[in-house]
Design a protein around this motif. Structure first.
Motif, PDB file in Angstrom:
ATOM      1  N   MET A 261     -13.599  -2.067 -12.537  1.00 57.45           N
ATOM      2  CA  MET A 261     -13.881  -1.295 -11.336  1.00 57.45           C
ATOM      3  C   MET A 261     -12.704  -0.369 -11.065  1.00 57.45           C
ATOM      4  O   MET A 261     -11.569  -0.798 -10.991  1.00 57.45           O
ATOM      5  N   SER A 262     -12.992   0.894 -10.893  1.00 53.88           N
ATOM      6  CA  SER A 262     -11.928   1.847 -10.624  1.00 53.88           C
ATOM      7  C   SER A 262     -12.465   2.962  -9.742  1.00 53.88           C
ATOM      8  O   SER A 262     -13.664   3.164  -9.627  1.00 53.88           O
ATOM      9  N   SER A 263     -11.538   3.691  -9.111  1.00 57.68           N
ATOM     10  CA  SER A 263     -11.932   4.782  -8.232  1.00 57.68           C
ATOM     11  C   SER A 263     -10.818   5.807  -8.186  1.00 57.68           C
ATOM     12  O   SER A 263      -9.645   5.458  -8.218  1.00 57.68           O
ATOM     13  N   PRO A 264     -11.159   7.091  -8.119  1.00 56.33           N
ATOM     14  CA  PRO A 264     -10.131   8.118  -8.042  1.00 56.33           C
ATOM     15  C   PRO A 264      -9.517   8.241  -6.652  1.00 56.33           C
ATOM     16  O   PRO A 264      -8.559   8.980  -6.469  1.00 56.33           O
ATOM     17  N   LEU A 265     -10.053   7.546  -5.668  1.00 57.27           N
ATOM     18  CA  LEU A 265      -9.540   7.662  -4.315  1.00 57.27           C
ATOM     19  C   LEU A 265      -8.125   7.103  -4.224  1.00 57.27           C
ATOM     20  O   LEU A 265      -7.791   6.087  -4.831  1.00 57.27           O
ATOM     21  N   ASP A 266      -7.318   7.782  -3.422  1.00 58.10           N
ATOM     22  CA  ASP A 266      -5.916   7.395  -3.256  1.00 58.10           C
ATOM     23  C   ASP A 266      -5.814   6.399  -2.105  1.00 58.10           C
ATOM     24  O   ASP A 266      -5.834   6.776  -0.934  1.00 58.10           O
ATOM     25  N   ILE A 267      -5.716   5.096  -2.423  1.00 58.12           N
ATOM     26  CA  ILE A 267      -5.640   4.041  -1.421  1.00 58.12           C
ATOM     27  C   ILE A 267      -4.225   3.473  -1.389  1.00 58.12           C
ATOM     28  O   ILE A 267      -3.692   3.059  -2.425  1.00 58.12           O
ATOM     29  N   ASN A 268      -3.642   3.443  -0.193  1.00 61.60           N
ATOM     30  CA  ASN A 268      -2.316   2.878  -0.005  1.00 61.60           C
ATOM     31  C   ASN A 268      -2.401   1.643   0.872  1.00 61.60           C
ATOM     32  O   ASN A 268      -3.191   1.601   1.829  1.00 61.60           O
ATOM     33  N   LEU A 269      -1.588   0.642   0.559  1.00 58.87           N
ATOM     34  CA  LEU A 269      -1.535  -0.585   1.334  1.00 58.87           C
ATOM     35  C   LEU A 269      -0.173  -0.709   2.005  1.00 58.87           C
ATOM     36  O   LEU A 269       0.853  -0.419   1.391  1.00 58.87           O
ATOM     37  N   GLU A 270      -0.213  -1.144   3.261  1.00 60.41           N
ATOM     38  CA  GLU A 270       1.011  -1.249   4.051  1.00 60.41           C
ATOM     39  C   GLU A 270       0.999  -2.582   4.793  1.00 60.41           C
ATOM     40  O   GLU A 270      -0.033  -2.993   5.338  1.00 60.41           O
ATOM     41  N   ALA A 271       2.130  -3.276   4.811  1.00 59.38           N
ATOM     42  CA  ALA A 271       2.216  -4.548   5.528  1.00 59.38           C
ATOM     43  C   ALA A 271       2.138  -4.315   7.032  1.00 59.38           C
ATOM     44  O   ALA A 271       2.621  -3.304   7.548  1.00 59.38           O
ATOM     45  N   LEU A 272       1.501  -5.247   7.735  1.00 57.11           N
ATOM     46  CA  LEU A 272       1.449  -5.175   9.186  1.00 57.11           C
ATOM     47  C   LEU A 272       2.838  -5.429   9.761  1.00 57.11           C
ATOM     48  O   LEU A 272       3.541  -6.360   9.356  1.00 57.11           O
ATOM     49  N   GLY A 273       3.228  -4.614  10.721  1.00 58.16           N
ATOM     50  CA  GLY A 273       4.528  -4.781  11.380  1.00 58.16           C
ATOM     51  C   GLY A 273       4.496  -4.163  12.755  1.00 58.16           C
ATOM     52  O   GLY A 273       3.472  -3.609  13.198  1.00 58.16           O
ATOM     53  N   GLY A 274       5.615  -4.239  13.449  1.00 64.68           N
ATOM     54  CA  GLY A 274       5.674  -3.702  14.800  1.00 64.68           C
ATOM     55  C   GLY A 274       5.378  -2.223  14.876  1.00 64.68           C
ATOM     56  O   GLY A 274       4.863  -1.734  15.893  1.00 64.68           O
TER      57      GLY A 274
END
Length: 319
Positions: A1-14
């Motif tokens: 499974m792959s996608s050209p969309l640019d997805i970024n993940l960020e940790a939850l914080g203040g």
């Protein structure tokens, strides 16, 4: 499974809590337990690993989660969580988010992912693209719980005649219902602990937990009391209101309350109060389908109220 969309993940914080909560409030599958003030009230008990998903710089979704060793859990501090999606998130976005999540977990040394999405009644507009794509990459269902649900404000043939008769007798005995105040919580909690103790159980929350959550979400954490004509506390309930769902978190009856079926009258009040019309009322878990351990008498009681069972699943993805 792959996608050209640019997805970024960020940790939850203040720095991103406000944006997180803003997304949960508008998400069709958002629910109160995904709000940071709810699932992080006991942050000292869990290693938080919650993730914020972005497409470029635009919020896409959030995942309340915690880490236990090399396993990421859809947050264990609440009954369920799941990937909460922005209203404008489409099928291809979810595919890309799941792909990005799998890459993130592998890079972080995780070996498995335990996923517990919200059941449909807890979602204003149910979505299951997340489960579809997790199954596409090998996730399998490993646990199922059964919950009894009633649709409030809807006259139904599902409610037993014996239930209506019991409620009528309670009213004739002078039992009345009122909304509880903060000052009523200690007395209600005493009944809750007594009720659980009779079955060799203890509450998941402490009274301090409930008081804290009520201070943060006063409209979403109501208390209801049933009293005798002389003002004696007969029964009490702690509820949670989220979206279009009411959850019976805790209930306790005094001896006199059990004799007068005050708890039944309280539940009937919730089911038929005009302000609750159209809400789903979660009467609680009956059993898990793996062990089939559950009280038949408890199930019969909930069925008499008109409750019928839905499933709440957990999926496991090995990485």
């Amino acid at each position: 499974m792959s996608s050209p969309l640019d997805i970024n993940l960020e940790a939850l914080g203040g720095h991103n809590e406000k944006a997180w909560d803003a997304l949960v409030k508008v998400a069709p599958n958002g629910h109160l337990m995904a709000r940071t003030g709810f699932f992080r009230y006991h942050a000292d008990r869990f290693e938080d690993a919650s993730l914020f998903f972005f497409r470029g710089r635009r919020p896409l979704g959030v995942l309340p989660a915690n880490r236990v060793g090399d396993t990421l859990w859809s947050h264990q501090g609440v009954s369920f969580g799941g990937l909460i999606l922005h209203p404008r998130t489409h099928f291809s976005h979810v595919e890309a988010a799941v792909s990005a999540l799998r890459d993130h977990l592998r890079a972080g040394g995780f070996k498995s992912f335990m996923y517990r999405p919200a059941p449909h009644p807890y979602q204003v507009f149910p979505r299951e693209e997340d489960v579809f794509f997790l199954e596409q990459v090998g996730a399998r269902r490993v646990d199922t719980k059964l919950h009894s649900m009633v649709l409030c404000g809807e006259p139904t043939a599902l409610t037993a005649k014996t239930w209506n008769h019991t409620v009528r007798r309670s009213k004739e005995s002078g039992v009345t219902v009122r909304a509880g105040l903060d000052a009523d919580l200690p007395a209600v909690w005493g009944l809750v602990e007594q009720a659980l103790g009779r079955h060799g159980q203890s509450a998941v929350h402490t009274i301090d937990d409930i008081a804290l959550l009520r201070s943060r979400f006063p409209d979403e954490m109501p208390i209801l009391l049933a009293e005798s004509g002389s003002g004696e506390l007969l029964s009490g309930q702690v509820l949670l209101r989220s979206g279009r769902t009411l959850t019976l978190l805790y209930v306790g009856d005094a001896l006199a309350g059990r004799e007068l079926n005050a708890g039944t009258m309280l539940q009937d009040h919730v089911m038929n109060a005009p302000e609750n019309a159209g809400f789903w009322f979660d009467l609680g878990q009956w059993c898990d389908t793996g062990s089939r351990q559950g009280s038949d008498s408890l199930l019969q009681y909930k069925e008499a109220a008109g409750g019928r069972l839905i499933q709440r699943h957990t999926w496991q993805l090995d990485l």
